[in-house]
Scaffold this motif. Structure first.
Motif, short mmCIF file in Angstrom:
data_model
loop_
_atom_site.label_atom_id
_atom_site.label_comp_id
_atom_site.label_asym_id
_atom_site.label_seq_id
_atom_site.Cartn_x
_atom_site.Cartn_y
_atom_site.Cartn_z
N TYR A 7 0.88 -1.35 -0.19
CA TYR A 7 0.07 0.04 0.17
C TYR A 7 0.73 1.17 0.33
CZ TYR A 7 -3.90 -3.10 1.25
OH TYR A 7 -4.87 -4.02 1.58
N ARG A 137 -9.01 -2.17 -3.28
CA ARG A 137 -7.71 -2.49 -3.88
C ARG A 137 -7.66 -3.99 -4.44
NH1 ARG A 137 -3.53 0.44 -1.79
NH2 ARG A 137 -4.05 1.86 -0.06
N LEU A 167 -5.10 4.91 -7.32
CA LEU A 167 -4.40 3.44 -7.70
C LEU A 167 -4.63 3.18 -8.90
CD1 LEU A 167 -6.02 1.68 -4.60
CD2 LEU A 167 -3.77 2.70 -4.56
#
Length: 225
Positions: A7, A137, A167
């Motif tokens: 992360y 995610r 992301l």
């Protein structure tokens, strides 16, 4: 390897404007802590030291630079994420949207071979914000629907779409036609699927996913007659 390592590496990449440049920060921001699932500066400093030991970054902890090994890890992570069969759906969890979910979002996503996820229908023991971040995610793409009550924007949907964009996870923007005027100008630049009814949504969503993200692993092949 700790999830926070990956992360943190992804967060640093999102803030790197040029390959080889350092990410400089004067203070630990809420955005940084939320993106890495860490709670304070001490934990962040520790994790940066850990990724330095792994060879993913070098430099001072307040100005880390991603190394070649770090970019190799990021490419590996992108391969893992690209193989995901999950589609995260950010939307208004109101009874008035039940039909849109059952006859629009859900079958539209399933038709092209992905598994749709609504966070309010997932059983978990964690804090809801942490669970949302974790599931985004894990997802191949995110569907963000901005349908809402008149003049009451869905703040959570904007946040989730922005998080996925950060992301580099594909985001598909949708909105019911009678609520499009309430969509914030910051997202109007994106090509929204404007739908009239669940059947219309189903068809348009499946088509958009297939042409922009690609068919998923569970798509059923139809035999030609």
């Amino acid at each position: 390897m700790s999830m926070q390592v990956d992360y943190l590496l992804k967060f640093l990449e999102s803030k790197t404007k040029v390959i080889g440049a350092s990410v400089r920060f004067q203070e630990v921001s809420d955005e940084m802590l939320a993106a890495t699932l860490l709670e304070n500066e001490g934990q962040l400093r520790y994790m940066i030291e850990q990724i330095q030991e792994l060879g993913f970054v070098n430099g001072e902890w307040t100005a880390p630079t991603i190394t070649l090994e770090g970019y190799r890890r990021l490419e590996e992570l992108r391969g893992i994420q690209a193989s995901s069969d999950q589609a995260f759906v950010a939307m208004w969890f109101d009874d008035s949207m039940n039909e849109a979910w059952q006859e629009g979002f859900k079958p539209g996503i399933e038709e092209v071979g992905y598994k749709p996820l609504r966070i309010d229908r997932k059983e978990h023991n964690n804090k809801i914000d942490d669970e949302i971040i974790a599931e985004i995610r894990r997802s191949r793409f995110l569907v963000a629907d901005f349908t809402s009550e008149p003049e009451k924007a869905r703040g959570g949907v904007y946040y989730e779409a922005g998080f996925a964009e950060g992301l580099k996870i594909p985001v598909i923007f949708t909105c019911r036609d009678d609520r499009l005027e309430d969509v914030h100008f910051d997202t109007r630049q994106f090509n929204h699927i404007v739908w009239e009814n669940p059947e219309d949504l189903h068809k348009k969503l499946a088509n958009r996913i297939s042409h922009t993200v690609g068919d998923g692993p569970h798509r059923k092949k139809t035999s030609s007659s």
